[in-house]
Design a protein around this motif. Structure first.
Motif, PDB file in Angstrom:
ATOM      1  N   GLU A   1       0.833  -1.205   0.000  1.00 19.83           N
ATOM      2  CA  GLU A   1       0.000   0.000   0.000  1.00 19.83           C
ATOM      3  C   GLU A   1       0.876   1.267   0.000  1.00 19.83           C
ATOM      4  OE1 GLU A   1      -2.984   0.274   3.093  1.00 19.83           O
ATOM      5  OE2 GLU A   1      -3.345   2.380   2.620  1.00 19.83           O
ATOM      6  N   GLN A   2       1.936   1.228   0.811  1.00 21.55           N
ATOM      7  CA  GLN A   2       2.826   2.402   0.873  1.00 21.55           C
ATOM      8  C   GLN A   2       3.506   2.626  -0.475  1.00 21.55           C
ATOM      9  OE1 GLN A   2       5.355   1.272   4.099  1.00 21.55           O
ATOM     10  NE2 GLN A   2       3.835   1.826   5.659  1.00 21.55           N
TER      11      GLN A   2
ATOM     12  N   LEU B   1       0.924   3.892  -2.978  1.00 26.01           N
ATOM     13  CA  LEU B   1       0.561   5.290  -2.750  1.00 26.01           C
ATOM     14  C   LEU B   1       1.665   6.223  -3.257  1.00 26.01           C
ATOM     15  CD1 LEU B   1      -1.842   6.878  -1.138  1.00 26.01           C
ATOM     16  CD2 LEU B   1       0.102   7.600   0.178  1.00 26.01           C
ATOM     17  N   TYR B   2       2.913   5.798  -3.019  1.00 27.03           N
ATOM     18  CA  TYR B   2       4.049   6.602  -3.494  1.00 27.03           C
ATOM     19  C   TYR B   2       3.996   6.704  -5.022  1.00 27.03           C
ATOM     20  CZ  TYR B   2       8.797   8.169  -4.376  1.00 27.03           C
ATOM     21  OH  TYR B   2       9.876   8.880  -4.811  1.00 27.03           O
TER      22      TYR B   2
ATOM     23  N   LEU C   1       1.276   9.079  -6.020  1.00 25.35           N
ATOM     24  CA  LEU C   1       1.707  10.465  -5.750  1.00 25.35           C
ATOM     25  C   LEU C   1       2.652  10.961  -6.838  1.00 25.35           C
ATOM     26  CD1 LEU C   1       2.385  10.359  -1.901  1.00 25.35           C
ATOM     27  CD2 LEU C   1       0.883  11.968  -3.034  1.00 25.35           C
TER      28      LEU C   1
ATOM     29  N   LEU D   1       0.655  18.598  -1.699  1.00 25.66           N
ATOM     30  CA  LEU D   1       0.259  17.459  -0.853  1.00 25.66           C
ATOM     31  C   LEU D   1       1.358  17.156   0.162  1.00 25.66           C
ATOM     32  CD1 LEU D   1      -1.484  14.718  -3.026  1.00 25.66           C
ATOM     33  CD2 LEU D   1      -2.484  16.119  -1.249  1.00 25.66           C
ATOM     34  N   TYR D   2       2.598  17.143  -0.322  1.00 24.53           N
ATOM     35  CA  TYR D   2       3.706  16.830   0.577  1.00 24.53           C
ATOM     36  C   TYR D   2       3.823  17.892   1.668  1.00 24.53           C
ATOM     37  CZ  TYR D   2       8.289  16.283   2.549  1.00 24.53           C
ATOM     38  OH  TYR D   2       9.311  16.143   3.457  1.00 24.53           O
TER      39      TYR D   2
ATOM     40  N   TYR E   1       0.465  17.692   4.035  1.00 24.97           N
ATOM     41  CA  TYR E   1       0.255  16.499   4.857  1.00 24.97           C
ATOM     42  C   TYR E   1       1.504  16.041   5.602  1.00 24.97           C
ATOM     43  CZ  TYR E   1      -4.416  15.911   3.001  1.00 24.97           C
ATOM     44  OH  TYR E   1      -5.727  16.102   2.689  1.00 24.97           O
TER      45      TYR E   1
ATOM     46  N   ARG F   1      -6.120  16.042  -3.802  1.00 22.08           N
ATOM     47  CA  ARG F   1      -6.816  15.049  -2.965  1.00 22.08           C
ATOM     48  C   ARG F   1      -7.773  14.233  -3.827  1.00 22.08           C
ATOM     49  NH1 ARG F   1      -8.533  19.330   0.549  1.00 22.08           N
ATOM     50  NH2 ARG F   1      -6.949  19.740   2.109  1.00 22.08           N
TER      51      ARG F   1
ATOM     52  N   LEU G   1      -5.929  11.816  -6.116  1.00 19.89           N
ATOM     53  CA  LEU G   1      -5.331  10.717  -5.367  1.00 19.89           C
ATOM     54  C   LEU G   1      -6.409   9.737  -4.900  1.00 19.89           C
ATOM     55  CD1 LEU G   1      -2.520   9.831  -4.410  1.00 19.89           C
ATOM     56  CD2 LEU G   1      -2.944  11.019  -2.269  1.00 19.89           C
ATOM     57  N   ARG G   2      -7.551  10.308  -4.449  1.00 15.62           N
ATOM     58  CA  ARG G   2      -8.650   9.460  -3.987  1.00 15.62           C
ATOM     59  C   ARG G   2      -9.155   8.586  -5.141  1.00 15.62           C
ATOM     60  NH1 ARG G   2     -11.779  13.268  -1.807  1.00 15.62           N
ATOM     61  NH2 ARG G   2     -10.599  13.256   0.120  1.00 15.62           N
TER      62      ARG G   2
ATOM     63  N   LEU H   1      -6.732   5.816  -5.790  1.00 12.48           N
ATOM     64  CA  LEU H   1      -6.777   4.796  -4.732  1.00 12.48           C
ATOM     65  C   LEU H   1      -7.999   3.903  -4.918  1.00 12.48           C
ATOM     66  CD1 LEU H   1      -5.786   6.971  -1.623  1.00 12.48           C
ATOM     67  CD2 LEU H   1      -4.565   4.948  -2.399  1.00 12.48           C
TER      68      LEU H   1
ATOM     69  N   TYR I   1      -8.400   0.473  -3.132  1.00 16.41           N
ATOM     70  CA  TYR I   1      -8.192   0.986  -1.772  1.00 16.41           C
ATOM     71  C   TYR I   1      -9.395   1.842  -1.393  1.00 16.41           C
ATOM     72  CZ  TYR I   1      -3.342  -0.423  -2.298  1.00 16.41           C
ATOM     73  OH  TYR I   1      -2.200  -1.142  -2.494  1.00 16.41           O
ATOM     74  N   THR I   2      -9.871   1.640  -0.182  1.00 23.42           N
ATOM     75  CA  THR I   2     -11.045   2.416   0.247  1.00 23.42           C
ATOM     76  C   THR I   2     -10.631   3.492   1.251  1.00 23.42           C
ATOM     77  OG1 THR I   2     -11.464   0.727   1.891  1.00 23.42           O
ATOM     78  CG2 THR I   2     -12.777   0.635  -0.141  1.00 23.42           C
ATOM     79  N   GLY I   3     -11.556   4.448   1.455  1.00 20.57           N
ATOM     80  CA  GLY I   3     -11.360   5.525   2.455  1.00 20.57           C
ATOM     81  C   GLY I   3     -10.463   6.541   1.932  1.00 20.57           C
TER      82      GLY I   3
ATOM     83  N   MET J   1      -6.412   9.582   4.623  1.00 24.31           N
ATOM     84  CA  MET J   1      -5.461   9.876   3.549  1.00 24.31           C
ATOM     85  C   MET J   1      -4.163  10.485   4.109  1.00 24.31           C
ATOM     86  SD  MET J   1      -5.845  12.123   0.102  1.00 24.31           S
ATOM     87  CE  MET J   1      -7.245  11.244  -0.518  1.00 24.31           C
TER      88      MET J   1
ATOM     89  N   SER K   1       3.766   6.803   3.543  1.00 20.61           N
ATOM     90  CA  SER K   1       4.478   6.622   2.281  1.00 20.61           C
ATOM     91  C   SER K   1       5.798   7.408   2.279  1.00 20.61           C
ATOM     92  CB  SER K   1       3.563   7.081   1.147  1.00 20.61           C
ATOM     93  OG  SER K   1       4.245   7.061  -0.047  1.00 20.61           O
TER      94      SER K   1
END
Lengths: 163, 233
Positions: free
Chosen positions: A98-99, A102-103, A106, A117-118, A121, A149, A152-153, A156, A161-163, B1, B8
């Protein structure tokens, strides 16, 4: 330049090395160029160290100069290298899929979205602080954050991927 | 998120070897800065000595004036002396290697002078290399500003004048005028970099930038350079 100053620069490097490297990598999408930017930023710091007022100023200065150096490097045709995401990921030890996914998502986002984003967050900068370091209007940063956002959502969700 | 993004990035660290190598280079740069300072002082010292000697000379005249000599004769030398340090020191700094080879440094110097004197525009008496590059490590090129004027406008630094593109091809320097007249004419949007070398042409993206007290302005535009070094806008 006194020995105390030498110590100061060393301390700043140790403290912000990861931050500068992450921003450079986010911008350059390439470990070789990110490393060049990393060195350039801290070599510039040597000349600017007398103008740095405090920790907060140092952090903002480093973010701004890293973004500027990356921009210069990106637009320099003779310095351009390419590197696949797979090659990049070999240099980063992700613990889960997952990590790493996600990378990857991104890195696929446009540069301006990756940047906000970086900073928002990960570095936990406020919208106002992002405006200061990126020299953009508040409305621009807010809309970039919202779009980033959303993109990315979508990515995902598309990949389960959920949420 | 937020947590996902943090997780990540948490795994990205600057390689230790890179940090160590950077610290080593930083120490070398600091030593160089340290060595440069006495050299600067040496250059200032004779000027300071001349100024001091001249000031003493002026005082003697002034003293003579107080004692009864015509005071109008004594004011002129001291007036000339007062102008000596600024002009001499500035000329020395601009001629140093550091400022001759780096256009950005020259601008910085001029901008500092402008700020000190409160001027909002300044005519540049010299040619300035605003950008130096090396395409494919084979063709060194420069962007030169001639008859330039630097100005502060709404907190931004603007450079106007005649911009030239100078490229060295087969040991021969070819200079071509560019259409741009002002750094205001460039766009600051993100542009994807592409380079085309087909049919003996190279497409260059110029990215001119300078930094002054952390204010950063950058500009870029596109030009096609023919094989003979001439520029097609």
């Amino acid at each position: 330049m006194s020995d105390e100053k030498i110590q100061d620069v060393d301390e700043i490097i140790y403290k912000y090395a990861d931050m500068v490297y992450r921003i450079a990598l986010t911008q350059m999408k390439n470990t070789h160029d990110a490393q060049d930017v990393f060195q350039e930023v801290f070599l510039r710091l040597v000349k600017a160290i007398d103008t740095i007022e405090d920790e907060e100023h140092a952090k903002a200065w480093l973010i701004r100069v890293t973004l500027n150096c990356s921009k210069t490097s990106l637009t320099s045709a003779w310095r351009r290298h390419t590197q696949s995401l797979e090659e990049q990921e070999q240099d980063i030890a992700f613990e889960t899929k997952e990590q790493s996914d996600l990378y990857e998502y991104l890195q696929k986002l446009p540069k301006k979205y990756r940047t906000v984003l970086y900073l928002f967050y990960y570095e936990e900068l406020s919208v106002k602080e992002i405006c200061d370091v990126t020299r953009q209007k508040e409305s621009t940063v807010k809309s970039q954050l919202s779009r980033a956002r959303g993109m990315l959502r979508t990515e995902l969700e598309k990949n389960g991927y959920t949420g | 998120m937020e947590k996902r993004i943090k997780d990540s990035f948490d795994h990205i660290h600057a390689p230790e070897s890179l940090v160590e190598d950077t610290i080593r280079k930083v120490h070398i740069a600091q030593q160089e800065e340290k060595q440069r300072k006495p050299y600067r002082n040496m250059r200032v010292f004779p000027i300071a000595a001349i100024v001091m000697a001249a000031a003493c000379f002026g005082l003697v005249f002034l003293w003579k004036g107080i004692l009864g000599t015509d005071i109008s004769n004594t004011q002129e030398p001291s007036g000339n002396i007062a102008q000596l340090p600024d002009d001499t020191i500035n000329a020395g700094s601009m001629e140093s290697e550091e400022y001759q080879t780096k256009g950005q440094q020259s601008w910085k110097q001029v901008l500092t002078q402008m700020e000190e004197s409160g001027e909002t525009t300044k005519n540049l008496s010299e040619e300035y290399v605003v950008y130096e590059g090396n395409f494919n490590q084979e063709y060194p090129f420069k962007i030169i500003l001639k008859n330039g004027v630097l100005s502060f406008e709404n907190g931004c630094v603007i450079a106007e004048g005649d911009f030239y593109f100078d490229i060295e091809i087969a040991g021969k320097s070819v200079e071509s005028p560019l259409q741009i007249r002002s750094t205001n004419q460039f766009s600051d949007e993100d542009v994807k970099v592409t380079t085309q070398e087909a049919q003996g042409e190279a497409l260059f993206q110029f990215f001119v930038e300078t930094e002054y007290k952390e204010e950063h302005f950058s500009v870029h535009t596109w030009y096609t350079v023919n094989q003979d070094g001439t520029v097609k806008s």
